[in-house]
Structure formats: structure tokens, C-alpha cells
Design an enzyme around this catalytic site. Structure first.
Site, PDB file in Angstrom:
ATOM      1  N   LYS A 238     -10.235 -29.720  55.244  1.00  0.00           N
ATOM      2  CA  LYS A 238     -11.234 -30.767  55.534  1.00  0.00           C
ATOM      3  C   LYS A 238     -10.756 -32.118  55.018  1.00  0.00           C
ATOM      4  O   LYS A 238     -10.779 -33.116  55.736  1.00  0.00           O
ATOM      5  CB  LYS A 238     -12.548 -30.368  54.864  1.00  0.00           C
TER       6      LYS A 238
ATOM      7  N   ARG B 195     -20.805 -42.875  44.149  1.00  0.00           N
ATOM      8  CA  ARG B 195     -19.558 -42.829  44.931  1.00  0.00           C
ATOM      9  C   ARG B 195     -19.158 -44.273  45.262  1.00  0.00           C
ATOM     10  O   ARG B 195     -19.248 -44.706  46.416  1.00  0.00           O
ATOM     11  CB  ARG B 195     -19.728 -42.020  46.225  1.00  0.00           C
ATOM     12  N   PRO B 196     -18.717 -45.051  44.265  1.00  0.00           N
ATOM     13  CA  PRO B 196     -18.402 -46.460  44.528  1.00  0.00           C
ATOM     14  C   PRO B 196     -17.159 -46.629  45.397  1.00  0.00           C
ATOM     15  O   PRO B 196     -16.329 -45.723  45.489  1.00  0.00           O
ATOM     16  CB  PRO B 196     -18.166 -47.043  43.126  1.00  0.00           C
TER      17      PRO B 196
ATOM     18  N   ASP C 210     -15.480 -49.816  45.130  1.00  0.00           N
ATOM     19  CA  ASP C 210     -14.950 -51.093  44.622  1.00  0.00           C
ATOM     20  C   ASP C 210     -13.421 -51.141  44.632  1.00  0.00           C
ATOM     21  O   ASP C 210     -12.825 -52.183  44.917  1.00  0.00           O
ATOM     22  CB  ASP C 210     -15.485 -51.366  43.207  1.00  0.00           C
TER      23      ASP C 210
ATOM     24  N   ASP D 255     -13.505 -29.928  43.082  1.00  0.00           N
ATOM     25  CA  ASP D 255     -14.044 -29.188  44.226  1.00  0.00           C
ATOM     26  C   ASP D 255     -14.023 -27.667  44.042  1.00  0.00           C
ATOM     27  O   ASP D 255     -14.535 -26.939  44.897  1.00  0.00           O
ATOM     28  CB  ASP D 255     -13.264 -29.539  45.503  1.00  0.00           C
TER      29      ASP D 255
ATOM     30  N   ILE E  20     -14.709 -35.858  36.914  1.00  0.00           N
ATOM     31  CA  ILE E  20     -14.592 -36.722  38.099  1.00  0.00           C
ATOM     32  C   ILE E  20     -15.964 -37.255  38.520  1.00  0.00           C
ATOM     33  O   ILE E  20     -16.118 -38.444  38.765  1.00  0.00           O
ATOM     34  CB  ILE E  20     -13.940 -35.958  39.285  1.00  0.00           C
TER      35      ILE E  20
HETATM   36  C1  UD1 Z   1     -12.992 -36.853  44.989  1.00  0.00           C
HETATM   37  C2  UD1 Z   1     -11.928 -36.002  44.339  1.00  0.00           C
HETATM   38  C3  UD1 Z   1     -11.294 -35.196  45.425  1.00  0.00           C
HETATM   39  C4  UD1 Z   1     -12.394 -34.372  46.117  1.00  0.00           C
HETATM   40  C5  UD1 Z   1     -13.512 -35.270  46.648  1.00  0.00           C
HETATM   41  C6  UD1 Z   1     -14.711 -34.504  47.195  1.00  0.00           C
HETATM   42  C7  UD1 Z   1     -10.458 -36.523  42.464  1.00  0.00           C
HETATM   43  C8  UD1 Z   1      -9.581 -37.530  41.812  1.00  0.00           C
HETATM   44  N1  UD1 Z   1     -11.001 -36.854  43.635  1.00  0.00           N
HETATM   45  O1  UD1 Z   1     -12.366 -37.692  45.946  1.00  0.00           O
HETATM   46  O2  UD1 Z   1     -10.299 -34.354  44.898  1.00  0.00           O
HETATM   47  O3  UD1 Z   1     -11.867 -33.656  47.177  1.00  0.00           O
HETATM   48  O4  UD1 Z   1     -13.975 -36.055  45.592  1.00  0.00           O
HETATM   49  O5  UD1 Z   1     -15.354 -33.786  46.219  1.00  0.00           O
HETATM   50  O6  UD1 Z   1     -10.638 -35.440  41.958  1.00  0.00           O
HETATM   51  N2  UD1 Z   1     -14.156 -44.391  41.937  1.00  0.00           N
HETATM   52  C9  UD1 Z   1     -14.479 -45.672  41.564  1.00  0.00           C
HETATM   53  N3  UD1 Z   1     -14.289 -46.670  42.502  1.00  0.00           N
HETATM   54  C10 UD1 Z   1     -13.787 -46.457  43.747  1.00  0.00           C
HETATM   55  C11 UD1 Z   1     -13.461 -45.133  44.100  1.00  0.00           C
HETATM   56  C12 UD1 Z   1     -13.664 -44.126  43.185  1.00  0.00           C
HETATM   57  O7  UD1 Z   1     -14.929 -45.905  40.454  1.00  0.00           O
HETATM   58  O8  UD1 Z   1     -13.628 -47.414  44.526  1.00  0.00           O
HETATM   59  C13 UD1 Z   1     -14.337 -43.287  40.958  1.00  0.00           C
HETATM   60  C14 UD1 Z   1     -15.318 -42.214  41.448  1.00  0.00           C
HETATM   61  O9  UD1 Z   1     -16.648 -42.523  41.126  1.00  0.00           O
HETATM   62  C15 UD1 Z   1     -14.805 -40.974  40.733  1.00  0.00           C
HETATM   63  C16 UD1 Z   1     -13.287 -41.210  40.646  1.00  0.00           C
HETATM   64  O10 UD1 Z   1     -13.099 -42.620  40.811  1.00  0.00           O
HETATM   65  O11 UD1 Z   1     -15.307 -40.920  39.419  1.00  0.00           O
HETATM   66  C17 UD1 Z   1     -12.491 -40.476  41.713  1.00  0.00           C
HETATM   67  O12 UD1 Z   1     -13.033 -40.831  42.978  1.00  0.00           O
HETATM   68  P1  UD1 Z   1     -12.265 -40.560  44.329  1.00  0.00           P
HETATM   69  O13 UD1 Z   1     -11.055 -39.731  44.051  1.00  0.00           O
HETATM   70  O14 UD1 Z   1     -12.085 -41.800  45.075  1.00  0.00           O
HETATM   71  O15 UD1 Z   1     -13.345 -39.738  45.070  1.00  0.00           O
HETATM   72  P2  UD1 Z   1     -13.116 -39.009  46.413  1.00  0.00           P
HETATM   73  O16 UD1 Z   1     -12.150 -39.707  47.287  1.00  0.00           O
HETATM   74  O17 UD1 Z   1     -14.467 -38.727  46.918  1.00  0.00           O
END
Ligand code: UD1
Length: 420
Positions: free
Chosen positions: A22, A122-123, A125, A305, A327
């Protein structure tokens, strides 16, 4: 409303072939916007997140055909708008993946702030900061993000935190930017590697794939290809845990064992018998399930996950297991549901403490998100008697025909429509 009905206590036996991932298929579908021609994707899982992104791409004028099993063809040369439909974008976090390709290939994009599982904030930024570094003007207001750039220009982007989402979006945007982009502190998940390999197959120049630093040399245009999506390590891990928790004997074929090394190490530590071949993994569930202490981390650490499913396994362990979620801050909403099934699971901030019990008992439970749903299915398969699981719409977002797959392994699980 659909629910899964599970009659537990039956050891799973047999083998399953892994589906496509996915979390690789979705960004790869988004990256098709960079090709402006017909791309063929194989091993695309038939899950509702794929239907949602299909709906978004079609609403924007792309032609998308899917055989419902594996082959999807996406032609983005017919795109009519760079504005994504809000009602579909809100359905999942991964819909924001289209912003990088839109900006890079069409010079603009408008995407509402994404929705998705209820895991906590889920930011985006870091995505936005990356686009700005590449020369885009980005405005975020009233729940929408609008980005514009006549032509993106290569830049050095240092992510302050490892982010799968920000790494994907900046990587896709940089492929057709002018000059060189250096991405530092990148996520290294296998799905990022698969996306990078797909972009390279389309003509992108990327060095350092799978490393913390990637260097992208922009090319004028990417071309259509035929590409096979990597196996879904989270689906693989979920079915291995289902095998272990039911004291079964389950083999998953067509997977990449290296992608689940952290899980396999933990399952061995929990006294489960694991055999690994080049592209298969076999688990033979054993008792006792011994306790462990583990934290979720970016890849190659233990993935967030698979955290709920591992907690489900630990409910039938001996002693006390502790799991720390690093995370997402809202990823224990399923804990109360495991308690309904007879588990002794206590949450404190980012930690969950599991005291093993001898037996779980069937109960009605509700899946609050995709992987929590996977965990509840595993627990219900091991519990005495009947469980009903609602929130199946979440499970369907990430698991293709979960009841058919588990029935193939001898699990007593079916889908029923209930009047609410
Ligand atoms: C995350 C997981 C990914 C998983 C998916 C769905 C990690 C590193 N990432 O990916 O393995 O498949 O969820 O469950 O394990 N964040 C910020 N600012 C941003 C983007 C992210 O602060 O612009 C923070 C998020 O709040 C989080 C961390 O960074 O605490 C990791 O986020 P990110 O990896 O981007 O999330 P997903 O891509 O959803």
C-alpha cells in the site's frame, strides 16, 4: 455496515503470497503525474486507499484502468485540473503525495490538508518547507495548501525529523527541478526505495537510494514505464503474527525478508520459530510467548505500522512486555478493544504495558484504524469463541480481502452485513 465475524482458537496453517505494498503503490500512483503518458503498474493491491487515489486522479482528468487484481494503467496526459477533490483527499493522509508531482510537472497544485487514520497529528510543515526551498510559493489557509512555481530549482533540504511523507514529496518534486537537489536526513523505508526505483525507471537521476542523503539531478521530463510494486512488509508482518498468535504454521511467499528484519528479530526473542528463505518467511507459533521491550523507530527500526499487531501477540505472553510508540502520539486507541478481548493492556503516554494472560475471550470490538484492525483480527483469531469486528472500512483501506486470505489459512472468519 460490514463486520468481520471470527471464531477463534483455530491454528492457521498454509501459505499466502504477499500483495503489493500500500505505502509504495500510493506514492507510485501519484508519481505517475510526472510521466504525462501511460504507465503500467503491476502488483497494485486491491484496497480502498487505492480506489480513493484512483478517484482523485480520475477527478483531475487522468485515465486510470485497474483489473482489480494487479495491473493498473495510469495516463496523466489528459489532466484537466491541478486542484484535487477535497472530499476524497480527506479520506487518507497519503493523498498529499500528489502535491510534489503536481508542482513539479504542472507548476501548481491545490490539495486540502490530508485526512486519514486517527493516529494523532499528521502535520505537513516539512513537505511545505521543502517545496519552498525548491522555489515554490506555498500558501496554507482555510484547510487548503496552494503551491505555485514557474520552475522548481534544485536546493539542499535538511529534514529536521525523519519523515516518510516529506521525503517522498520532495524526492518526487526534485526529479524534474532545474539542477541538483540534496535531501538529508531522509526516511529509508523500503517504500521510499521502491518509489525512488520507480522514478529512476522513468528516467530520474537519483543517487543514494536507501541512504540518509539522496542527490537528485533534475531532468526535463520523465517517461512512462512498466513497473512492479514491492511486497507489502506490513501485510506480511500481520499474517506472520496471525500465524504465531494462533500457534499455527504459516509461510508468506513473494516477500522481501530483509524488510521485516526488526519484526523477525523480535518474534524470535518472543520464542517464535522463524525460517527465512530468499523470498519467503515461515513462522511456527510456539508457547510460551516470552516478553520483550521495544520502541517504534523509522526504518530499519521496528515500524509503527506493526506496533498494534505485536502488542496483540504479547497479550498471550508470559510476563510483562513494554512497547513505546515514538512516531505517533495517538496510536493506542485499540488498547481498550484488546482489553474487551480479555487482554491486560495499559497505556501511559507513549508507552503500553502488556501483562500476558493465559487466554483471550471473543467479544464485539471496533477497529479504530487500519493496523489496529489488523491487530484485533489477530487477537480474535486466537480468542476462545466468537468475536465481531466493526470498523472494517479501516481494515479494507490496507488489507486486501483479509477474510479470504485468512480463510485460505484455515481461519474461521467471514464478512457479514449488519443493520446498525
Ligand atoms: C508514517 C510512518 C510510516 C507509516 C505511516 C502510516 C515513520 C517514520 N513513518 O509515515 O512508516 O507507514 O506513518 O502509518 O515511521 N511530521 C512532522 N511534519 C511533517 C511530516 C511529519 O512533524 O511535515 C512528523 C509526524 O507527525 C510523525 C513523524 O514526523 O511524528 C513521521 O511522520 P511521517 O513519516 O511523515 O508520517 P507518514 O508519512 O504518515
Amino acid at each position: 455496515m460490514a463486520r468481520l465475524v471470527v471464531h477463534g482458537g483455530n491454528p492457521l496453517h498454509g501459505s499466502l503470497e504477499a500483495n503489493g505494498a500500500k505505502n509504495a503503490a500510493l506514492p507510485i500512483m501519484a508519481a505517475c503525474l510526472l510521466a504525462k503518458g501511460k504507465v503500467s503498474l503491476r502488483r497494485v493491491p486491491n484496497i480502498s486507499d487505492v480506489w480513493t487515489l484512483t478517484g482523485i486522479l480520475k477527478a483531475m482528468g487522468c485515465k486510470v484502468e485497474y483489473d482489480g487484481n494487479s495491473l493498473m494503467e495510469i495516463d496523466s496526459s489528459t489532466l484537466t485540473t491541478t486542484k484535487a477533490p477535497d472530499h476524497l483527499v480527506r479520506k487518507m493522509n497519503a493523498s498529499f503525495d500528489i502535491m510534489g508531482p503536481l508542482l513539479a510537472a504542472y507548476g501548481e497544485g491545490e490539495v486540502s490538508l490530508p485526512g486519514g487514520c486517527n493516529l494523532g497529528a499528521r502535520p505537513v510543515d516539512m513537505h511545505i518547507a521543502g517545496f519552498r526551498k525548491l522555489g515554490a510559493e506555498v500558501v496554507s489557509k482555510s484547510g487548503f495548501v496552494q503551491a505555485k512555481a514557474t520552475k522548481l530549482k534544485g536546493a539542499r533540504i535538511l529534514f529536521p525529523k525523519v519523515s516518510v511523507g516529506a521525503t517522498k514529496n520532495c524526492l518526487m518534486a526534485a526529479t524534474v527541478a532545474d539542477g541538483e537537489t540534496i535531501l538529508e536526513n531522509c526516511a529509508r523505508e523500503p517504500e521510499i526505495v521502491d518509489l525512488a526505483n520507480f522514478l529512476i525507471a522513468m528516467g530520474a537521476k537519483i543517487e543514494g537510494v536507501g541512504r540518509q542523503k539522496m542527490t537528485i539531478t533534475g531532468v526535463p521530463q520523465l517517461h512512462p514505464v512498466d513497473y512492479n510494486v514491492v511486497a507489502d512488509r506490513i501485510e506480511v508482518g500481520t499474517y506472520l503474527i496471525a500465524g504465531a498468535i494462533t500457534e499455527g504454521d504459516v509461510t508468506i511467499t513473494g516477500c522481501v525478508p530483509e524488510h521485516v528484519t526488526s519484526l523477525l528479530d523480535l518474534m524470535r526473542e518472543m520464542n517464535q520459530e522463524i525460517t527465512v528463505g530468499e523470498d519467503f518467511i515461515r513462522v511456527q507459533g510456539r508457547r510460551p510467548i516470552t516478553p520483550i521491550a521495544v520502541s517504534t523507530e523509522p526504518y530499519p527500526g521496528f515500524p509503527t505500522d506493526l506496533q498494534p499487531q505485536l502488542v496483540a501477540l504479547a497479550t498471550l505472553g508470559t510476563g510483562t512486555t513494554t512497547v513505546t510508540e515514538n512516531i505517533f502520539n495517538g496510536r493506542f486507541m485499540y488498547a481498550m478493544e484488546l482489553v474487551r478481548l480479555g487482554g491486560d493492556v495499559r497505556v501511559s503516554h507513549r508507552d503500553v504495558v502488556i501483562r500476558g494472560v493465559k487466554q483471550l475471550e471473543g467479544a464485539p470490538v471496533d477497529a479504530p484504524d487500519i493496523r489496529a484492525g489488523g491487530a484485533l483480527v489477530c487477537a480474535a483469531l486466537a480468542a476462545n469463541g466468537e468475536s465481531t469486528i466493526s470498523g472494517v472500512n479501516f481494515i479494507d483501506r490496507g488489507y486486501q480481502e483479509i477474510e479470504k486470505r485468512l480463510s485460505q489459512l484455515g481461519g474461521k472468519i467471514s464478512r457479514t452485513d449488519f443493520e446498525d
